[in-house]
Design a protein around this motif. Structure first.
Motif, PDB file in Angstrom:
ATOM      1  N   GLN A 244       0.851  -1.240   0.021  1.00 18.37           N
ATOM      2  CA  GLN A 244       0.090   0.019   0.059  1.00 18.37           C
ATOM      3  C   GLN A 244       0.917   1.212  -0.182  1.00 18.37           C
ATOM      4  N   LEU A 245       2.241   1.110  -0.264  1.00 18.66           N
ATOM      5  CA  LEU A 245       2.902   2.322  -0.196  1.00 18.66           C
ATOM      6  C   LEU A 245       3.652   2.401  -1.880  1.00 18.66           C
ATOM      7  N   ASP A 246       3.937   3.789  -2.057  1.00 20.98           N
ATOM      8  CA  ASP A 246       4.577   4.162  -3.435  1.00 20.98           C
ATOM      9  C   ASP A 246       5.656   4.809  -2.973  1.00 20.98           C
ATOM     10  N   LEU A 247       6.797   4.738  -3.955  1.00 22.05           N
ATOM     11  CA  LEU A 247       7.982   5.643  -4.005  1.00 22.05           C
ATOM     12  C   LEU A 247       7.403   6.883  -4.643  1.00 22.05           C
ATOM     13  N   THR A 248       7.627   8.025  -3.956  1.00 21.93           N
ATOM     14  CA  THR A 248       7.150   9.385  -4.574  1.00 21.93           C
ATOM     15  C   THR A 248       8.360  10.484  -4.551  1.00 21.93           C
ATOM     16  N   PRO A 249       8.755  11.314  -5.600  1.00 24.12           N
ATOM     17  CA  PRO A 249       9.756  12.026  -5.512  1.00 24.12           C
ATOM     18  C   PRO A 249       9.522  13.278  -4.406  1.00 24.12           C
ATOM     19  N   THR A 250      10.631  13.611  -3.754  1.00 28.10           N
ATOM     20  CA  THR A 250      10.484  14.506  -2.796  1.00 28.10           C
ATOM     21  C   THR A 250      11.579  15.575  -2.752  1.00 28.10           C
ATOM     22  N   PHE A 251      12.686  15.424  -3.272  1.00 22.91           N
ATOM     23  CA  PHE A 251      13.448  16.671  -3.526  1.00 22.91           C
ATOM     24  C   PHE A 251      14.363  16.384  -4.920  1.00 22.91           C
ATOM     25  N   SER A 252      15.173  17.320  -5.163  1.00 20.97           N
ATOM     26  CA  SER A 252      16.032  17.509  -6.386  1.00 20.97           C
ATOM     27  C   SER A 252      16.789  18.505  -6.215  1.00 20.97           C
ATOM     28  N   TYR A 253      18.262  18.456  -6.197  1.00 18.20           N
ATOM     29  CA  TYR A 253      19.430  19.447  -6.538  1.00 18.20           C
ATOM     30  C   TYR A 253      20.386  18.930  -7.382  1.00 18.20           C
ATOM     31  N   SER A 254      21.535  19.795  -7.500  1.00 20.70           N
ATOM     32  CA  SER A 254      22.724  19.112  -8.119  1.00 20.70           C
ATOM     33  C   SER A 254      24.009  19.517  -7.644  1.00 20.70           C
ATOM     34  N   LEU A 255      24.919  18.707  -7.733  1.00 16.03           N
ATOM     35  CA  LEU A 255      26.374  18.851  -7.010  1.00 16.03           C
ATOM     36  C   LEU A 255      27.124  19.729  -7.964  1.00 16.03           C
ATOM     37  N   ASN A 256      26.875  20.052  -9.327  1.00 15.04           N
ATOM     38  CA  ASN A 256      27.656  20.727 -10.261  1.00 15.04           C
ATOM     39  C   ASN A 256      28.850  20.186 -10.454  1.00 15.04           C
ATOM     40  N   HIS A 257      28.872  18.804 -10.461  1.00  8.99           N
ATOM     41  CA  HIS A 257      30.090  17.956 -10.552  1.00  8.99           C
ATOM     42  C   HIS A 257      29.647  16.751 -11.259  1.00  8.99           C
ATOM     43  N   ARG A 258      30.552  16.162 -12.084  1.00  6.04           N
ATOM     44  CA  ARG A 258      30.308  14.703 -12.598  1.00  6.04           C
ATOM     45  C   ARG A 258      30.728  13.579 -11.520  1.00  6.04           C
ATOM     46  N   ILE A 259      30.065  12.795 -11.237  1.00  8.53           N
ATOM     47  CA  ILE A 259      30.155  11.692 -10.245  1.00  8.53           C
ATOM     48  C   ILE A 259      30.610  10.339 -10.597  1.00  8.53           C
ATOM     49  N   LEU A 260      31.577   9.825  -9.832  1.00  8.95           N
ATOM     50  CA  LEU A 260      32.069   8.507  -9.897  1.00  8.95           C
ATOM     51  C   LEU A 260      31.037   7.495  -9.768  1.00  8.95           C
ATOM     52  N   ALA A 261      31.125   6.270 -10.391  1.00 10.58           N
ATOM     53  CA  ALA A 261      29.923   5.245 -10.299  1.00 10.58           C
ATOM     54  C   ALA A 261      30.430   4.722  -8.625  1.00 10.58           C
ATOM     55  N   ASN A 262      29.296   4.337  -8.074  1.00 11.14           N
ATOM     56  CA  ASN A 262      29.314   3.809  -6.655  1.00 11.14           C
ATOM     57  C   ASN A 262      30.145   4.659  -5.658  1.00 11.14           C
ATOM     58  N   CYS A 263      30.266   6.058  -5.987  1.00 15.79           N
ATOM     59  CA  CYS A 263      31.226   6.750  -5.206  1.00 15.79           C
ATOM     60  C   CYS A 263      30.238   7.905  -4.424  1.00 15.79           C
ATOM     61  N   ALA A 264      29.207   7.357  -3.945  1.00 19.81           N
ATOM     62  CA  ALA A 264      28.173   8.377  -3.370  1.00 19.81           C
ATOM     63  C   ALA A 264      27.721   7.731  -1.894  1.00 19.81           C
ATOM     64  N   VAL A 265      27.717   8.169  -0.747  1.00 19.80           N
ATOM     65  CA  VAL A 265      27.326   7.810   0.542  1.00 19.80           C
ATOM     66  C   VAL A 265      26.362   8.715   1.273  1.00 19.80           C
ATOM     67  N   SER A 266      25.589   8.239   2.385  1.00 17.89           N
ATOM     68  CA  SER A 266      24.941   9.125   2.949  1.00 17.89           C
ATOM     69  C   SER A 266      25.526   9.128   4.471  1.00 17.89           C
ATOM     70  N   ALA A 267      25.844  10.124   4.869  1.00 15.63           N
ATOM     71  CA  ALA A 267      26.711  10.058   6.399  1.00 15.63           C
ATOM     72  C   ALA A 267      26.166  11.104   7.288  1.00 15.63           C
ATOM     73  N   ILE A 268      26.256  10.947   8.590  1.00 16.45           N
ATOM     74  CA  ILE A 268      26.155  11.967   9.688  1.00 16.45           C
ATOM     75  C   ILE A 268      27.563  12.514   9.753  1.00 16.45           C
ATOM     76  N   LEU A 269      27.754  13.704   9.706  1.00 16.23           N
ATOM     77  CA  LEU A 269      29.210  14.200   9.669  1.00 16.23           C
ATOM     78  C   LEU A 269      29.615  14.793  10.972  1.00 16.23           C
ATOM     79  N   GLU A 270      28.798  15.249  11.795  1.00 16.23           N
ATOM     80  CA  GLU A 270      28.752  15.974  13.094  1.00 16.23           C
ATOM     81  C   GLU A 270      27.565  15.418  14.231  1.00 16.23           C
ATOM     82  N   PRO A 271      28.211  15.672  15.436  1.00 17.58           N
ATOM     83  CA  PRO A 271      27.073  15.166  16.232  1.00 17.58           C
ATOM     84  C   PRO A 271      25.752  15.748  16.429  1.00 17.58           C
ATOM     85  N   GLY A 272      24.709  14.914  16.411  1.00 13.86           N
ATOM     86  CA  GLY A 272      23.583  15.548  16.218  1.00 13.86           C
ATOM     87  C   GLY A 272      22.931  16.028  15.130  1.00 13.86           C
ATOM     88  N   GLY A 273      23.846  15.765  13.972  1.00 14.88           N
ATOM     89  CA  GLY A 273      23.605  16.190  12.589  1.00 14.88           C
ATOM     90  C   GLY A 273      22.570  15.277  11.674  1.00 14.88           C
TER      91      GLY A 273
END
Length: 705
Positions: A18-47
């Motif tokens: 009963q759930l679907d994937l829906t778009p929520t946000f979009s932006y650009s890093l203004n760089h070409r990105i390498l394959a399999n070289c992107a991660v999601s991280a918490i970089l500071e306490p409480g961030g």
């Protein structure tokens, strides 16, 4: 209890699709990105979760910040590790080292050299060890704890392309699972390989999708899920997977395809349980953030041009009425059953004359299926022969990994005689047992209706060898492995080889048995001999290929449930090669360090000359600028030459290390269980202690020698 019900409710909704994937946000890093070289991280306490990616210009960029990390070596992979207090450290793998960096404190936690480079990462704890970073390289796996200590090292059969950590056997302890270009998925318990799973193409992606299940993706577009050694399901697509995510729950996994499609599939059967969403670009990486509430988690998809798109789960506003769909499904089933009933009715109403005009095959016709070795051409043939002189019009064979496209169609170009016999060459590319599903189509040459006979046939693991009668001109291989065995040799041979049990070589009462095999295509020039002495309970396998010999030892141990086995190995050409590599290792390392220092010195001189030339132009000293630019041209050529020399030496060093690791891995497979693991541990310790002269003795006699 109310809070727990609120958290569990989305899980129940997910199970019902009963759930679907829906778009929520979009932006650009203004760089070409390498394959399999992107991660999601918490970089500071409480961030919050932040996207970290590697650009094509070899920089590590962080979303919504102007800061970036500049790495001198070429970056191959990136991940995160929970080694900081309440936030993540960034782990970077390059061609020569691993770097663990604390973004919050702008400090390098540790940096370690890895001579053959890092291709992929896995972070977590395996068995009873503390959490660490596992680095996959060329035939070797390195493990570092949070202090940067090298606490894990083992070797594999090929380059490591992907890794994941999963409780493979559901015993409460995690195992390390790796994928390689040689079509194999290997499972390690601690540093001992527990099992090997053969696939049909190079393994490009692995991901734990539940407690004891992991998903995989191959280079040919196949994806699937394993639970222990059982493959629950697989599908094959014309497109390739960019990432498999453990999202949003253990019952579902998300597949992100390179062409932009995203789908969520049931872990247990592979059914799609959400609507597909498409992006407009080439996907190079994807990551997921998790939450106790699946409705708050989201997926981040990174395109090659730097555009980033986010998706989250959202409850469907309107539940689809599936009544009409069910009516259509049952209507189709009714139509199929009515057609089948009509065929039976027509059959009963036909006269004998009409049946004869249809040229039906006689009742009781059978198709015999057997293997026949062509001794002249050294090939293994699958022979189908129909009784009652019925013509075989076509044969379709389905075999995973046996044929290109996993299927083979045989249609006779010209019928010879009655056409009741079909001979199809079988060429196994690997030492692996395979199941062939065969469909034979029988009927008269001018018949329009054909009868289909279905059968299955197993290809033995070592079908590339055929048993030979005794020959005087036999040349025995010089390399061998010897070990103690009290098992019934003939049972294993009959199970693993294509043999004739009526052969004179199968003398069960003889005190000494010798079985001679000759290699079939594609191993026509290989010879194999197996000797068994019943009085001393010793077995010797003579063969010049250590990898195949190791496979036979492992097959014997698996067949007879042997958990520990020592052996004496004699592969003189291979061990001489290992000794030569060990002798050159220090020289190659010293040369690499010297060439690296020279290259850095020349690069610094080029930068200094370039700055001086630009300063000369700034003060309008054109004569000096011309001299400096002429000098800069010469220095640039010298720097390029130094870079080429360093690159060639690095490539040679990597190839030598890879070959050495391969020899160690194959030597360990000549033993079973703990003796095999000790080979790897002892060789690693000898290299660390600079006691390389004993490594060949370890490979030959074992770690206890």
């Amino acid at each position: 209890m109310e809070d727990q019900d609120e958290i569990q409710q989305p899980e129940q909704i997910i199970n019902h699709g009963q759930l679907d994937l829906t778009p929520t946000f979009s932006y650009s890093l203004n760089h070409r990105i390498l394959a399999n070289c992107a991660v999601s991280a918490i970089l500071e306490p409480g961030g919050n979760d932040t996207l970290v990616a590697v650009t094509a210009s070899n920089k590590v960029v962080i979303r919504e910040t102007e800061s970036s990390l500049h790495i001198s070596d070429t970056i191959r992979c990136i991940t995160t590790a929970p080694f900081c207090d309440g936030y993540d450290a960034i782990v970077i793998g390059t061609e020569t080292q691993i770097i663990v960096f604390d973004i919050h404190n702008n400090a390098t936690l540790f940096r370690r050299d890895i001579p053959d480079g890092v291709n992929c990462f896995a972070v977590g704890n395996v068995a009873d060890m503390n959490p660490m970073i596992f680095c996959g390289g060329n035939c070797a796996i390195w493990g570092y704890d949070k202090e940067g200590n090298n606490v894990y090292w083992t070797v594999t059969g090929d380059v490591i392309t992907c890794m994941c950590i999963c409780d493979y056997d559901n015993d409460g302890e995690n195992e390390l699972i790796i994928g390689s270009p040689d079509f194999e998925i290997r499972v390690f318990k601690n540093d001992l390989m527990r099992s090997e799973l053969m696939e049909t193409d190079a393994v490009v992606c692995l991901q734990a999708v539940s407690q004891d299940c992991f998903g995989y993706a191959l280079a040919n577009g196949t994806i699937g899920v394993y639970q222990k050694e059982e493959r629950l399901w697989r599908i094959k697509s014309k497109n390739n997977v960019s990432a498999i995510l453990r999202y949003p729950s253990d019952e579902l996994m998300t597949c992100v395809w390179k062409m932009g499609k995203i789908d969520m599939r049931q872990v247990d059967n592979g059914d799609v349980s959400s609507k597909d969403q498409s992006t407009s670009g080439q996907v190079v990486a994807a990551c997921a953030t998790h939450s106790e509430d699946p409705l708050k988690a989201h997926i981040t998809v990174v395109l090659s041009d730097g555009k980033v798109q986010g998706y989250k789960l959202q409850q469907r506003k309107e539940n689809n009425d599936k009544t009409q769909e069910m009516i259509r499904e049952f209507g189709q089933k009714k139509h199929n059953l009515m057609m089948e009933l009509s065929n039976y009715e027509q059959e009963e109403q036909m006269t004998e004359a009409e049946k004869e005009r249809e040229q039906r095959i006689p009742i009781g016709t059978v198709v015999n299926c057997l293997y026949v070795v062509n001794s002249d051409e050294r090939t293994l043939n699958l022979v189908l022969e129909a009784s009652n002189n019925v013509t075989i019009r076509a044969v379709v064979i389905f075999a995973e990994g046996m044929f290109e496209g996993e299927s083979h169609i045989w249609i006779p170009g010209k019928l010879e005689g009655n056409g009741d016999k079909a001979t199809i060459p079988i060429v196994p590319e690997k030492d692996a047992q395979n199941d062939m599903h065969i469909k034979a189509f029988l009927g008269a040459p001018d018949a329009f209706k054909l009868h289909v006979f279905e059968m299955s046939r197993t290809v033995p693991r070592f079908a590339r060898f055929a048993l030979l009668p005794f020959q005087e001109n036999w040349v025995e291989p010089t390399s061998y492995v010897e070990f103690e065995s009290k098992q019934r040799l003939f049972d294993w041979v009959h199970e693993s080889f294509v043999v004739d049990v009526n052969s004179p070589a199968f003398n069960l009462d003889a005190p000494q048995v010798e079985l001679r095999f000759v290699g079939l295509a594609p191993r026509k020039n290989c010879q194999l001999s197996i000797k068994f002495d019943k009085q001393e309970n010793k077995m010797r396998i003579y063969h010049d290929c250590i990898e195949t010999t190791g496979n036979m030892v492992q097959s014997l141990a698996e067949y007879f449930q042997v958990h520990s086995l020592t052996s004496h190995a004699s592969f003189k050409p291979l061990f001489d090669e290992a000794e030569e590599i060990l002798g050159e290792l220090d020289a190659m390392t010293d040369l690499r360090d010297r060439l690296t220092a020279e290259l850095q010195e020349k690069q610094s001189a080029v930068k200094e000359t370039l700055v001086r030339a630009e300063d000369s132009i700034g003060i309008d000293n054109i004569g000096m600028a011309r001299k400096l630019y002429a000098r800069l041209k010469q220095m640039d050529a010298a720097a390029r030459q130094a870079s080429l020399l360093r690159s060639n030496n690095q490539e040679r060093c990597v190839q030598s290390l890879r070959r050495l690791n391969k020899i160690i891995e194959n030597s360990s497979k000549l033993r079973v269980g703990e003796p095999g693991r000790q080979i790897v541990v002892a060789c690693r310790q000898a290299i660390s202690d600079d006691n390389k002269q004993i490594i060949v003795k370890i490979l030959e006699f074992g770690a206890s020698a």
